[in-house]
Design a protein around this motif. Sequence first.
Motif, PDB file in Angstrom:
ATOM      1  N   LEU A   1      12.787  -2.526  -2.092  1.00 41.41           N
ATOM      2  CA  LEU A   1      13.098  -2.867  -0.497  1.00 41.41           C
ATOM      3  C   LEU A   1      11.834  -3.493  -0.243  1.00 41.41           C
ATOM      4  N   ALA A   2      10.585  -2.988  -0.407  1.00 38.79           N
ATOM      5  CA  ALA A   2       9.333  -3.274  -0.136  1.00 38.79           C
ATOM      6  C   ALA A   2       9.163  -4.685  -0.627  1.00 38.79           C
ATOM      7  N   LYS A   3       9.368  -4.909  -1.989  1.00 35.51           N
ATOM      8  CA  LYS A   3       8.944  -6.139  -2.718  1.00 35.51           C
ATOM      9  C   LYS A   3       9.720  -7.146  -2.197  1.00 35.51           C
TER      10      LYS A   3
ATOM     11  N   VAL B   1       6.638  -1.046   7.577  1.00 35.20           N
ATOM     12  CA  VAL B   1       6.396   0.539   7.024  1.00 35.20           C
ATOM     13  C   VAL B   1       7.837   1.060   6.596  1.00 35.20           C
ATOM     14  N   PHE B   2       7.562   1.659   5.281  1.00 29.71           N
ATOM     15  CA  PHE B   2       8.718   2.427   4.496  1.00 29.71           C
ATOM     16  C   PHE B   2       8.439   3.713   4.621  1.00 29.71           C
ATOM     17  N   GLU B   3       9.422   4.620   4.521  1.00 33.03           N
ATOM     18  CA  GLU B   3       9.295   6.026   4.119  1.00 33.03           C
ATOM     19  C   GLU B   3      10.186   6.584   3.012  1.00 33.03           C
TER      20      GLU B   3
ATOM     21  N   MET C   1       3.443  -1.327   3.784  1.00 26.57           N
ATOM     22  CA  MET C   1       3.083   0.134   3.702  1.00 26.57           C
ATOM     23  C   MET C   1       4.287   1.105   3.104  1.00 26.57           C
ATOM     24  N   ILE C   2       3.991   1.985   2.152  1.00 28.64           N
ATOM     25  CA  ILE C   2       4.907   2.937   1.752  1.00 28.64           C
ATOM     26  C   ILE C   2       4.481   4.348   1.850  1.00 28.64           C
ATOM     27  N   LEU C   3       5.067   4.981   2.909  1.00 26.82           N
ATOM     28  CA  LEU C   3       4.611   6.542   3.130  1.00 26.82           C
ATOM     29  C   LEU C   3       5.610   7.302   2.283  1.00 26.82           C
ATOM     30  N   MET C   4       4.780   7.796   1.203  1.00 24.43           N
ATOM     31  CA  MET C   4       5.206   8.738   0.308  1.00 24.43           C
ATOM     32  C   MET C   4       5.346  10.214   0.573  1.00 24.43           C
TER      33      MET C   4
ATOM     34  N   ALA D   1       0.797  -1.171  -0.042  1.00 29.64           N
ATOM     35  CA  ALA D   1      -0.078  -0.109   0.008  1.00 29.64           C
ATOM     36  C   ALA D   1       0.842   1.293   0.108  1.00 29.64           C
ATOM     37  N   PHE D   2       0.372   2.356  -0.616  1.00 34.59           N
ATOM     38  CA  PHE D   2       1.152   3.537  -0.705  1.00 34.59           C
ATOM     39  C   PHE D   2       0.103   4.529   0.014  1.00 34.59           C
TER      40      PHE D   2
END
Length: 282
Positions: free
Chosen positions: A226-228, A209-211, A238-241, A176-177
């Motif tokens: 990295l998330a994949k 969670v990634f940012e 989750m990627i917080l953009m 998710a983004f």
Amino acid sequence: MKKKELQELQGIASQVRRDIVRMVNNAGNGHPGGALGCADLLTLLYFKVMERKEKFEMNGENEDLFFLSNGHISAVWYSVLARSGYFDVEELKTHRKIDSRLQGHPTPYEELEGVRMASGSLGQGLSVAIGAALTKKLNKENKVVYVLMGDGEQQEGQIWEAAMFAAHHKVDNLIAFIDHNKQQIDGSTDEVMSVESLKDKYESFGWNVFECDGNNMEKLYSTIILAKKEVGNQKPLMILMKTEMGYGVDYMMGTHKWHGVAPNDEETKKALEQLEETLGDF
């Protein structure tokens, strides 16, 4: 990613931003701010990241899927779908027109290629994406489901029911983004109803969670990779953009005022002067 490929993708994103400005101006209404801010993400997904079939199939079997939850930014999705071959680029001229397939909020109207759900009622997209991801797990498909949400959308209760469900059921083929521009239609998210800290909240719900900077294509791509690598490790991702609403057009950036306002002809001209035409305007 090699420098040449990065430059090509950045060029596509610039054209997508031109499409957004022209589509919304042509319609006389729409939501340019968030659409401009998410052009880098959708360009990366459709031109680099997603494993997708050349011919659209509604069932989405054996391919990665994308769902747009914050459907009001439809202009960016329509542009990317057209530019990546789902339908003719000339159809972008019909955006938000009566009887057009390209309505203000996406819907699978007349089997619109690339669109699998109606969106625009905020808070629903994550639930749909979770259902699609679980279906792929049940069918033993080694594919990923992606979904984009707004940060103002995090004020919806259904989001948090879905977040809890995804973690409990280990929906680990979901990325998710959140378009974290901190703006919504009535002002900043901090003023309307603070959603911070999203990172702490999602981690407490059991997500990984990634940012990253959502308007730096190279950093965004690295974060997606990295998330994949964490797909299949028992946690939803989750990627917080961190993005700028209106990114690429100086007078639109950093303010909620362009959430849902169309630029007039003079403003459109000024915007287009800042955006490189790389693929040819429709």
